[in-house]
Design a protein around this motif. Structure first.
Motif, mmCIF file in Angstrom:
data_model
loop_
_atom_site.group_PDB
_atom_site.id
_atom_site.type_symbol
_atom_site.label_atom_id
_atom_site.label_comp_id
_atom_site.label_asym_id
_atom_site.label_seq_id
_atom_site.Cartn_x
_atom_site.Cartn_y
_atom_site.Cartn_z
ATOM 1 N N GLN A 1 0.833 -1.189 0.000
ATOM 2 C CA GLN A 1 0.000 0.000 0.000
ATOM 3 C C GLN A 1 0.870 1.242 0.000
ATOM 4 N N PRO A 2 0.561 2.217 -0.856
ATOM 5 C CA PRO A 2 1.332 3.468 -0.823
ATOM 6 C C PRO A 2 0.979 4.253 0.433
ATOM 7 N N PRO A 3 1.871 5.095 0.901
ATOM 8 C CA PRO A 3 1.563 5.876 2.103
ATOM 9 C C PRO A 3 0.398 6.811 1.815
#
Length: 95
Positions: free
Chosen positions: A60-62
C-alpha cells in the motif's frame, strides 16, 4: 531373492565389457544429470502446489497528506515599471 556379492560382481563385469572403461564415466554423468533434473522438477511442482491460491499481498502506498490552507498571502508577481512622469503643460505658452 536378493543379489549376492558374486552376482553384483558379474553384473559390473558385464557392463564393463559392453560399454568399455571410457564410456562408463560418461554414462554415470548423464545418469546423474537426469536424476538431478528430475528432483528439481519434482521440487518445483511441490512448491507450486503448496502455494496458496490467495493473491500476493499488495504494497500500500503511504496515505496522501493534504496541505493545510495557508493564510492568504499576496502572490509575488513581477512589478510593472512606475508610470512615466506626466509633462507639465501649464508652463508652456499657448500659441
Amino acid at each position: 531373492m536378493s543379489l549376492g556379492p558374486t552376482e553384483i560382481l558379474l553384473i559390473f563385469l558385464a557392463i564393463l565389457l559392453l560399454f568399455g572403461a571410457k564410456r562408463i564415466p560418461e554414462i554415470a554423468r548423464g545418469l546423474g544429470k537426469g536424476i538431478r533434473e528430475f528432483k528439481d522438477a519434482t521440487n518445483d511442482i511441490k512448491q507450486e502446489l503448496t502455494v496458496s491460491d490467495a493473491p500476493p499481498p499488495r504494497i500500500q502506498p503511504p496515505p496522501v497528506q493534504r496541505a493545510q490552507p495557508q493564510p492568504s498571502q499576496p502572490v509575488a508577481t513581477e512589478a510593472a515599471p512606475p508610470p512615466a512622469p506626466a509633462e507639465d503643460r501649464t508652463a508652456e505658452p499657448l500659441s
